[in-house]
Write a protein that holds these residues in place. Structure first.
Motif, short mmCIF file in Angstrom:
data_model
loop_
_atom_site.label_atom_id
_atom_site.label_comp_id
_atom_site.label_asym_id
_atom_site.label_seq_id
_atom_site.Cartn_x
_atom_site.Cartn_y
_atom_site.Cartn_z
N LYS A 26 -1.11 -3.92 7.09
CA LYS A 26 -0.59 -3.76 5.73
C LYS A 26 0.89 -3.39 5.72
O LYS A 26 1.44 -2.93 6.71
N SER A 32 0.86 -1.18 0.00
CA SER A 32 0.00 0.00 0.00
C SER A 32 0.89 1.23 0.00
O SER A 32 1.76 1.38 0.85
N HIS A 54 -5.43 0.43 9.45
CA HIS A 54 -4.91 -0.63 8.58
C HIS A 54 -3.51 -1.05 9.01
O HIS A 54 -2.57 -1.01 8.23
N TYR A 78 -5.52 6.52 8.72
CA TYR A 78 -5.47 5.37 7.82
C TYR A 78 -4.51 4.31 8.35
O TYR A 78 -4.83 3.12 8.34
#
Length: 79
Positions: A58, A3, A55, A51
């Motif tokens: 990731k 990502s 997450h 974010y």
């Protein structure tokens, strides 16, 4: 999946970074396809932090602007 996060408050520079990254993902001269995506592109450091907190599982590559002209900068986000 890798990502990719882009933190850049100058919209023209943000657009250029997105373009370069997207082109590199699409135009890949190696035998394997890249498993990567731009997950977030913003000028708001708080959005990046939120974010990342949401997450945590990731793997990230981050392009962080150092001089955001806000109370937080790219160094703060990296910490």
């Amino acid at each position: 999946m890798l990502s990719i996060l882009i933190l850049e408050d100058n919209l023209e520079q943000q657009r250029k970074i997105r373009e370069i990254v997207n082109n590199r993902i699409l135009i890949n001269v190696t035998p394997r396809q890249y498993d990567a995506e731009i997950a977030l592109a913003t000028g708001d450091p708080n959005a990046v932090i939120a974010y990342l907190q949401a997450h945590q599982d990731k793997i990230y590559l981050a392009f962080l602007d150092i001089d955001l002209k806000t109370t937080l900068d790219g160094i703060d986000v990296a910490e």
